[in-house]
Structure formats: C-alpha cells, structure tokens
Scaffold this active site. Structure first.
Site, PDB file in Angstrom:
ATOM      1  CE  LYS A  30      -3.998   1.919   2.185  1.00 41.85           C
ATOM      2  NZ  LYS A  30      -3.423   3.137   1.615  1.00 41.85           N
ATOM      3  CG  ASP A  32       1.701   8.166   3.426  1.00 44.09           C
ATOM      4  OD1 ASP A  32       0.290   8.539   2.834  1.00 44.09           O
ATOM      5  OD2 ASP A  32       2.412   7.717   3.919  1.00 44.09           O
ATOM      6  CD  GLU A 176      -0.897   4.487   4.386  1.00 45.20           C
ATOM      7  OE1 GLU A 176      -1.464   5.087   4.558  1.00 45.20           O
ATOM      8  OE2 GLU A 176       0.415   5.022   4.976  1.00 45.20           O
TER       9      GLU A 176
END
Length: 321
Positions: A30, A32, A176
């Site tokens: 993921k 950011d 993240e």
C-alpha cells in the site's frame, strides 16, 4: 486517440483473506501518496487525473516523459504518486509540498528539483481496447509486459499467496500497509469493492492529555478532540489531536475527568497554538493508535483506544523519532 475517462477502483478496509483462500489473492504494498489515473493517448502526451477527476499533470513535470514510453500504443493506467524519503518509502508530508501546483508550472518545476516524486503503477484498464472486464491476473500480466520502468516511475511486483508474510514485511519496513486483490476480480470504476482489501499498519502508543477542544452540535459540552503529548527529556511535547475512538458514554465520562483537572496554563513545552483549546493538568494517560508520524513527530490518523489509569504521566515514555 480519445481515451475513456475511468474512475479509480477503491479498496475496502479489512483483514487478510482466510488462509484457505490465500492462493486466490495477490498482495501489493500500500502506497502513501496521491492516487492518479494515467492517460497515454499514444501521441507522446500524458494526462494525470486525481481521484476527484481533477487534472493534476502540471504538478508533476518529471512524469511528462512517461508520455512517450509506449510509443503509439494508447493506454490508461492506475497508480499512485509518492514522494520517497531517504529510505525510498513514500512520505505523504513530503508529497504535500508538491500537491496543488497543477496551475503553477514554474513553482512545480522548482519543487521537482528538490522533492522529486515517483509514480508507482499497479493496474492497466485500457490498452488499445477496454480491459476492465478482464480478471486482475490478466490485467496484471499485461501491465508487467509493458516493462514500464524509468527514472520517476516503476511497476513493483505483486505477490500471489503468502499474504501473512507480505503483511509482516510491510510492518518490518515501516510501510503504509498492504492491498489484497482477488486474482479473478474485474476492474470496477469508482466502486469501493470487497475484491480489493486494504490493510493499514497501525501502531499504538501511550500519550498524556494536555488539553481538549469543545465539541459542536450534538457534542456540545463534550470534548470534540483531545490535545495530547509525550514526555521527552522531561518536557511534554505536543504530538497532535485525537478526535475519534469514543462511545457517547465514553465522551461523557472523559468530560468529567477533564473538568477535574482544568488549568489556564498550557502544559506543553511549546504552545501548539490551537484556537479554542482548553488546557488541563497533564495527569491523564491514554493509549491511541495511529498510522505513521510526520517528520515533526505528530501522529497521523490517531484514534483513541482507552484510558490508562495504571500509568502515571511520568511512566509514559516518549517514542518520538
């Protein structure tokens, strides 16, 4: 070629898929940053659109060269613009200095020299024709076959299966989180789908309550947010405001505790200059969870977990960066 406008597919917050279904999912880190849809009409041009649909191409001049990467092949790609820190991790605070400059090309160019961005590509929705009805596994294969790698863009790999290990790697490296994607999932423009699951890595920390902000509307007379800090070398350093995580009864109980320790003096080493703040003696200790910290040490996305009556304020040692 006039390309179709495609809204980005969104992930649903959740947990890892059951172990028995692990092999049916792919796992991506993921990011950011700022989500963008990338339009490559095949004439050397490039257009970036934010999740809102706003054209943000001008904010990121270093990405313009991507326009010629596929030659005459028209494509629509999904990705995220990040501003890497010294360790190569996306730092949203760094990215904020680059956002909002789509109509200020001169300033965007100057910022690009000092804070370059990187575009992480993770899906393809159009490649000569519409691919949204294809399963993720086929779209991913076509994306990787494009071999899009350059000075300011890349296509990081996705792991099939081994979700628990992938999540642990993101935690160990301070990333993240993880996005889990079903291998057979079609691309659903603008939909928050259960076939994409996002897992944020959150941390928990003890904080000292130094003040609060009155709530509004139905929260009138109750704390709307707490102003919290941590001890560092004997000083109480402000680390942010916490406005979520309570039940209605929890807020009412907290209001009574706050009234008992009211003071007119700011307890923080440096006044955070929060308009409307009401100060309290730094006697209440609580636990909050958060995603990451800013470079200034402030908590990002903090949420209240519980009071810690078992801890004295001097026991809540800081873990400031």
């Amino acid at each position: 070629m006039r390309l179709p406008l495609i809204a980005p597919m969104l992930a649903t917050p959740g947990n890892l898929p059951p172990a028995g279904q692990d092999a049916r999912w792919a796992y991506e880190t993921k990011q950011d940053g700022q989500r963008v849809v990338v339009y490559l009409p095949g004439d050397g041009g490039l257009e970036l659109r934010a999740r809102s649909g706003e054209v943000v191409t001008g904010a990121y001049p270093e990405l313009l060269a991507l326009g010629g990467a596929l030659g005459r092949t028209p494509a629509v790609l999904d990705g995220e613009v990040v501003a890497p820190d010294e360790r190569g991790r996306g730092d949203f605070q760094r990215l904020q200095s680059r956002m909002g400059l789509a109509h200020s090309p001169a300033l965007a160019a100057r910022r690009a020299e000092h804070t370059p961005v990187h575009l992480v590509l993770f899906d393809v929705m159009f490649l000569r024709s519409d691919l949204t009805a294809l399963p993720y596994s086929r779209r991913r294969s076509q994306l990787e076959a494009l071999a899009l790698a350059g000075p300011y863009w890349s296509t990081p790999g996705a792991v099939v299966g081994h979700g628990a290990q992938a999540l642990e790697v993101t935690r160990e490296n301070g990333l993240e989180g993880l996005v889990c994607k079903r291998l057979d999932s079609v691309y659903e423009p603008g939909v928050r789908s259960r076939y994409w699951i996002k897992i944020r890595n959150v941390r928990a920390v003890d904080v000292i309550v130094g003040g609060w902000l009155p709530g509004q509307g139905r929260l009138s007379g109750l704390p709307g947010a707490l102003l919290v800090g941590q001890r560092d070398a004997g000083r109480l350093c402000y680390v942010g405001r916490v406005g979520t995580g309570w039940t209605e009864a929890g807020r009412a109980a907290l209001a009574e505790l706050l009234r008992a320790v009211e003071t007119r003096v700011c307890p923080f080493d440096r006044d955070p200059r929060v308009p409307g703040a009401r100060w309290v003696l730094p006697r209440l200790v609580g636990e909050v969870r958060y995603s990451t910290r800013t470079r200034a040490g402030l908590l990002r996305q903090p949420s209240w977990l519980r009071l810690r009556p078992d801890l004295a304020p001097e026991d809540s040692a800081a873990d400031l960066p």
